[in-house]
Design a protein around this motif. Structure first.
Motif, PDB file in Angstrom:
ATOM      1  N   LEU A  56       0.848  -1.190   0.000  1.00  0.00           N
ATOM      2  CA  LEU A  56       0.000   0.000   0.000  1.00  0.00           C
ATOM      3  C   LEU A  56       0.882   1.238   0.000  1.00  0.00           C
ATOM      4  O   LEU A  56       1.676   1.433   0.928  1.00  0.00           O
ATOM      5  N   SER A  91       0.005   7.924   4.481  1.00  0.00           N
ATOM      6  CA  SER A  91       0.832   8.084   5.687  1.00  0.00           C
ATOM      7  C   SER A  91       2.232   8.549   5.311  1.00  0.00           C
ATOM      8  O   SER A  91       2.994   8.989   6.178  1.00  0.00           O
ATOM      9  N   ILE A 107      -6.087  -2.988  10.911  1.00  0.00           N
ATOM     10  CA  ILE A 107      -4.942  -2.266  11.499  1.00  0.00           C
ATOM     11  C   ILE A 107      -5.470  -1.690  12.813  1.00  0.00           C
ATOM     12  O   ILE A 107      -6.404  -0.886  12.814  1.00  0.00           O
ATOM     13  N   VAL A 119      -2.540  -4.979   7.928  1.00  0.00           N
ATOM     14  CA  VAL A 119      -1.611  -3.994   7.377  1.00  0.00           C
ATOM     15  C   VAL A 119      -0.989  -3.235   8.541  1.00  0.00           C
ATOM     16  O   VAL A 119      -1.626  -3.045   9.577  1.00  0.00           O
TER      17      VAL A 119
HETATM   18  O1  KIV Z   1      -1.924   5.620   4.739  1.00  0.00           O
HETATM   19  C1  KIV Z   1      -1.767   4.514   5.238  1.00  0.00           C
HETATM   20  O2  KIV Z   1      -0.652   4.075   5.512  1.00  0.00           O
HETATM   21  C2  KIV Z   1      -2.953   3.720   5.497  1.00  0.00           C
HETATM   22  C3  KIV Z   1      -2.784   2.456   6.278  1.00  0.00           C
HETATM   23  C4  KIV Z   1      -2.335   2.723   7.643  1.00  0.00           C
HETATM   24  C5  KIV Z   1      -3.998   1.607   6.220  1.00  0.00           C
HETATM   25  O3  KIV Z   1      -4.011   4.085   5.113  1.00  0.00           O
END
Ligand code: KIV
Length: 289
Positions: free
Chosen positions: A64, A68, A226, A236
């Motif tokens: 992903l 963040s 999470i 995750v």
């Molecule tokens: O932005 C991110 O890292 C997320 C995950 C924590 C699910 O959305």
């Protein structure tokens, strides 16, 4: 299997692969949950750079490119300021650095909430620029028409319910969700709406465990937890959190390493050797033949 490989500088692709493997697909991930059962939990981690993707890829089903990265890479105070350009550039780097996992890119705040048409323009830009397999967006029932719009037009969408960090200014912080009946009912209704709209998976973040389990049992697509429950269909974490890059992490994070300490002690040793002129030594200097 070795988890490192070279980037072919002419194609910018992971090449050669350690083993010829076919990249996992979104339909392949979706069908891991059959009749409410996911025999093998889905492994997802965040990745933001090509090298990080190289190291994670062989072990993960999905990478992903999370927004963040706003805090982790750019030192921003929240995910709110993250832009479409940042997501596109980091998404492309992660696709270049991987050959196995399905890569999903987060839609940043402000790039999709206005209308399904705005969301389609942003999501198609992300997929074209990065080569990723799908996008993730935050929000529940309010986003269901957008999820259906994108999915029907060829863009796989992962939903995200519970604690939705882009809504920090409405939620007032990052506390766990689902403690009141009203919150629990809303999380359940949001997840069902996304499932009905065609989301291929749903991140369930910062939700009390009984609600995370109930959501997982209620929806047909896989849930990715999470701060939720081991009974979600997958998990995750933010990679930098689980590797120990930061001093402070939420309590749901398990630290599998402490690389901040390794970096600090390596840099301390380097600085000392520069200062006492023992670096560079004979092995690191060129002499005339
Ligand atoms: O932005 C991110 O890292 C997320 C995950 C924590 C699910 O959305």
């Amino acid at each position: 299997m070795s988890t490192t490989f070279n980037l072919d500088t002419s194609t910018s692709r992971a090449n050669p692969t350690p083993q010829p493997m076919k990249r996992l697909t979104v339909p392949g991930i979706r069908t891991r949950k059959q009749d409410g059962v996911t025999a093998e939990p889905i492994v997802m981690l965040t990745a933001y750079t090509a090298r990080q993707a190289q190291l994670l890829d062989a072990h993960c089903d999905m990478l992903l490119v999370g927004d963040s990265l706003g805090q982790v890479i750019y030192g921003l105070p929240s995910t709110v300021p993250v832009t479409l350009d940042m997501m596109a550039l980091h998404g492309a780097a992660v696709v270049r650095g991987s050959y196995h996992a399905a890569v999903i890119v987060d839609m940043p705040f402000g790039s999709y909430e206005e209308s399904p048409a705005q969301a389609f323009a942003s999501a198609s830009t992300l997929l074209k620029a990065s080569g990723a397999a799908g996008v993730k967006l935050e929000g529940g029932a309010a986003m269901a028409p957008t999820v259906a719009f994108l999915t029907e037009r060829g863009i796989p969408v992962m939903g995200h319910v519970g604690l939705t960090p882009q809504a920090v200014n409405v939620l007032g912080g990052y506390a766990a969700r689902g403690r009141s009946d009203a919150e629990a009912d809303k999380i359940m209704a949001d997840a069902k709406a996304l499932d009905d709209a065609g989301a291929f998976a749903i991140v369930v973040e910062g939700v009390v465990e009984p609600i995370a389990i109930a959501v997982t049992e209620a929806v047909s697509c896989p849930t990715i937890g999470i701060g939720a429950s081991a009974r979600c269909d997958g998990q995750v974490l933010v990679t930098d959190d689980m590797l120990g890059m930061f001093e402070r992490v939420p309590r749901f994070v398990k630290r599998y390493d402490n690389i901040a300490e390794s970096i600090a002690s390596a840099v301390k040793a380097y600085a000392a050797e520069v200062r006492d002129r023992t670096f560079p030594g004979p092995d690191q200097t060129y002499q005339p033949k």
